[in-house]
Each structure stands twice: as C-alpha cells, then as structure tokens.
Write an enzyme that holds these catalytic residues in place. Structure first.
Site, short mmCIF file in Angstrom:
data_model
loop_
_atom_site.label_atom_id
_atom_site.label_comp_id
_atom_site.label_asym_id
_atom_site.label_seq_id
_atom_site.Cartn_x
_atom_site.Cartn_y
_atom_site.Cartn_z
N ASP A 117 0.72 -1.06 -0.04
CA ASP A 117 0.02 -0.01 0.02
C ASP A 117 0.75 1.20 0.05
O ASP A 117 1.80 1.36 0.97
CB ASP A 117 -0.93 0.06 1.22
CG ASP A 117 -2.03 1.08 1.27
OD1 ASP A 117 -2.39 1.36 -0.10
OD2 ASP A 117 -2.60 1.38 2.05
N HIS A 124 -3.87 13.94 0.97
CA HIS A 124 -4.24 13.14 2.14
C HIS A 124 -3.01 13.04 3.14
O HIS A 124 -2.99 13.18 4.43
CB HIS A 124 -4.27 11.65 1.63
CG HIS A 124 -4.32 10.69 2.91
ND1 HIS A 124 -5.39 10.56 3.65
CD2 HIS A 124 -3.54 9.63 3.21
CE1 HIS A 124 -5.06 9.54 4.74
NE2 HIS A 124 -4.00 9.12 4.19
N GLU A 190 -10.58 3.82 3.99
CA GLU A 190 -9.60 4.59 3.27
C GLU A 190 -10.05 4.46 1.55
O GLU A 190 -10.17 3.31 1.17
CB GLU A 190 -8.40 4.36 3.35
CG GLU A 190 -7.81 4.78 4.64
CD GLU A 190 -6.22 4.43 4.90
OE1 GLU A 190 -5.84 3.69 4.11
OE2 GLU A 190 -5.80 5.36 5.71
N GLU A 192 -9.37 4.12 -1.94
CA GLU A 192 -8.22 3.99 -2.50
C GLU A 192 -8.65 3.21 -4.01
O GLU A 192 -9.60 2.53 -4.04
CB GLU A 192 -7.31 3.04 -1.86
CG GLU A 192 -6.94 3.54 -0.52
CD GLU A 192 -5.46 2.90 -0.11
OE1 GLU A 192 -4.77 2.39 -0.74
OE2 GLU A 192 -5.20 2.81 1.11
N GLN A 231 -3.80 2.08 15.23
CA GLN A 231 -2.77 2.43 14.44
C GLN A 231 -1.91 3.42 15.20
O GLN A 231 -0.56 3.26 15.19
CB GLN A 231 -3.47 2.97 13.34
CG GLN A 231 -2.29 3.40 12.13
CD GLN A 231 -2.99 4.00 10.89
OE1 GLN A 231 -4.14 4.15 10.65
NE2 GLN A 231 -2.13 4.51 9.94
CA CA Z 1 -4.23 2.91 2.84
#
Ligand code: CA
Length: 407
Positions: A117, A124, A190, A192, A231
């Site tokens: 990723d 962002h 997210e 993407e 996270q």
């Molecule tokens: Ca990501």
C-alpha cells in the site's frame, strides 16, 4: 448488440472487465461483466472460439488467465466487444452464455500473493501531517522524493459483499498512562484504488517507469479499512500493523488498462524534480471519479466524499518503478494500493479521519445521527467510473458492512 446494456451502465461495451463468479448451476469460473449480465467465458470457450487452452477459464482465480499475457487477454476483450455487436457472431442465439449479475456470486478475482500500500495523495499526506505533526510543515522531508509505501497483508483482503467485525486491539486512550484492550473506537475507511500485476519480474530486475505499463493488468476499487486508535499507538517505529491488517475490501471486477486508456490525463506537476529513475514522460494519471457513501442500519445511503484518481501525486508507473528499483520482484496477482485518494476541498477527503478532522468535526447524517468514524451496522460503499464523450467505463462498487466486535 446481442444483449441489452443500459446506457448508464458501468459495464458498457467499452469496458469488458474480468472477474470470478459462480451461480446455482455454475462453479467458480472466469466471466466478464456486460451491463446487468455476466458473460460466462467457460461457456464461450465451448464454442471453440479461443486459441488458448480453455482450462485457464475454469478456475477459482484469474491468475492463470492473466499469465497468458496482454497479447491474449487484450484480444479476448476486443473479440468479445466485436461479438457482442454482431448478430452473426458465435455468441448470438445462445442464451446459456449469459447469467444475470443478480443471480451470481462474485469472488476474489485473483489469488493475491503480496499486497503493498502506498501513500501517494499529497492532499491526504498533508492532511494527516497537519493533524498529527506540524500544521506548518505537514509533509515529511522524504515525501516529494519517494512514493512512500509499506508491505500490507494479503490474507485478509476480501471481496465486496463480505461483512467485517469491528477489530479489537491495544490502544492508548487520551490522558491515560496505561494501554487498554478492546474494540476499536475509531474504525475508518480509506478510499483507494489498487492495481493488479499482470506480468512477473525476476528477482534483481528493475521495472522502469517506461516498462511499468506492461506489468499492470488492471485496476479495482479498494477500501483499506483502518483502526485509527490501534494504528496511532502501534505504528512507531515500524509503521502500520494490526490497525490495518484485519480486513481490506476490493471490488470484484478488474477493469483492464486497455479499457482505461481513453481516460489518461497528466498528473500534478512534481516539485522538486524527481530522481531520474522515477521520471516518466507522458500522461500517466487517469480521470476516474470516485465516491464513498455511508448507509446506517435503518437509514438512507448518502454520499460523504467525492474524489478523483487523477489527483494522485505519484503515478502507478512511479510506484512500480520505485517498488522494484532495489530488485524486489513482483508476481502475477500481486496488488498495489494507491493510498487514500483525497482532493483539495473538504468534500473530497477520502477517510473519516480527514472528513471529521480526527473527530473534531463530526458530520451529521440525514437520520440525525452524527459520525466521526464508522459505527457498528454501518455499510460503506465506494463507487468509481470514468466517463468521456459518451463512453463510460466503471468499476461497479465495493460494499462492506461493519458488524459489532466479536465478544
Ligand atoms: Ca491505505
């Protein structure tokens, strides 16, 4: 046209994306989406129209089909486009070739060996930097020089339609002096896209920006689920781990790069100039409109973000060139995520973290409830399509419902 395709369909005659489906009477196999239908390529092969071994179509994944190479897979696509438009074609008068999408189950389209990723949207990365580091110096010093990325987890990538349970983990609540264990309080999506590798490189080989296109089979929509509180506590110093690897969702149809070719656009100007191994001439971004919607358990679906893939600072070619510049090899079916795709204005932010500015600005939904992050029983849906001069090529959607944490 031998089958009706609604004019606003993502799966127009210009698209012809590949996927793996099954139905009550058909085991997992390769199909292409055409309007509201799926064309069963195993059934097509029985007409004797393909010049390759049809075994690659009667598989649980697309890997063997993709391995035939673009010279074959691109021809299958253009042949199907021609056959669908001719009353004289081998597909005419054979209704057993088509299955309604509403009567089929979609599966993960490829066996994903490795998943990487990136973090390639400057909007962002700037937003995250402003929130967690320095509002004046939001981008880290390496960001404009390196397509920053990390190795993710392939085993937990799921296809659209699979529910997930809220992950549990270790967090350090604000003001606490000891970490706690429990369900994530800051579950996020997210927005993407991801690209699928279509050609192997060998260990030690560098896939240059000029050659990168040969190695990319196609793209999917990608929701990189993230537990922000897990996270935040775990990421120092080695980066994302359990806050990311509990699930990532993809759309089931792989839209080929050939189908996306008419939608190429130039990317943003890169300043300062990148190192020579990352340089690339020509338009290397794609104009793909993206949106995210949220549906509460008893509520209405509403769009909470509209963004576009063309905003990406680093292109897929640069990502792949960077990934392989040290000799790291890629394999067919490997998946490389773009990173969250945010635009400049607030309505184009591609995560709840940015939309609610880390929880400080909750959004109000039509049912009167507020969201800073994703609640139990919420459904998150991402859609994407490219459209120009009456040509529409879309991805369909990736949809995932969040269930309560396992007790
Ligand atoms: Ca990501």
């Amino acid at each position: 046209m031998i089958i009706n395709i609604p004019t606003d369909s993502d799966f127009s005659i210009h698209n012809i994306p590949f996927g793996i489906f099954s139905s009550a009477s058909r085991g997992k196999r390769v199909g292409v989406a055409v309007g509201d239908h799926i064309l069963d390529l195993v059934a097509v092969a029985e007409l004797g129209v393909f010049d390759f071994d049809a075994k690659v179509l009667n598989q649980d994944t697309l890997n063997d089909f993709i391995a035939l190479g673009k010279s074959t897979t691109a021809k299958v696509r253009t042949d199907i486009q021609a056959w669908l438009q001719s009353d004289q074609s081998p597909l005419a008068k054979n209704e057993n070739l088509f299955v309604l999408q509403s009567e089929a189950t979609m599966h993960l389209p490829v066996s994903i060996g490795d998943y990487t990723d990136f973090y390639s949207s400057i909007e962002h990365a700037t937003n995250v930097g402003k929130m967690f580091r320095d509002p004046e110096n939001a981008l880290l010093p390496n960001w404009r020089h390196i397509p920053v990325g990390y190795h993710g987890r392939a085993s937990s990538i799921i296809v659209s339609g699979h529910d997930i349970h809220r992950p549990k983990g270790q967090t350090m609540p604000k003001g606490a002096d000891q970490p706690v264990f429990g369900p994530s309080q800051r579950l996020d999506f997210e927005l993407e896209t991801a690209f699928i590798i279509g050609k192997e490189s060998v260990l030690g080989e560098h896939v240059t920006t000029d050659k990168a296109a040969e190695y990319i089979f196609g793209m999917v929509l990608f929701n990189d689920w993230s537990a922000r509180d897990i996270q935040k506590w775990e990421y120092v110093p080695l980066g994302p781990f359990l806050g990311k690897n509990f699930a990532s969702s993809i759309s089931p149809w792989i839209v080929t790069m050939e189908a996306l070719e008419p939608f190429r656009v130039a990317g943003p100007e890169q300043t300062p100039a990148v190192l020579p191994y990352l340089a690339h001439e020509g338009a290397s971004n794609y104009d793909i409109a993206l949106e995210v919607s949220l549906t509460p358990e008893q509520g209405e679906e509403e769009v909470i973000c509209r963004s576009n893939f063309k905003y990406m600072y680093w292109s897929m070619y640069q990502q792949l060139a960077h990934h392989t510049v040290n000799g790291c090899n890629v394999k067919i079916g490997d998946m490389l995520g773009s990173g969250t795709i945010s635009g400049k204005d607030e309505k184009s932010y591609g995560s709840m973290l940015e939309i609610s500015w880390a929880g400080s600005k909750p959004i109000k939904l039509k049912d009167g409830t507020e969201r800073s992050f994703i609640n139990d029983h919420d459904t998150v849906t991402m859609r994407g399509y490219a459209e120009r001069d009456g040509i529409r090529v879309g991805f369909g959607h990736v949809q995932t419902k969040v269930l309560a944490a396992h007790s």
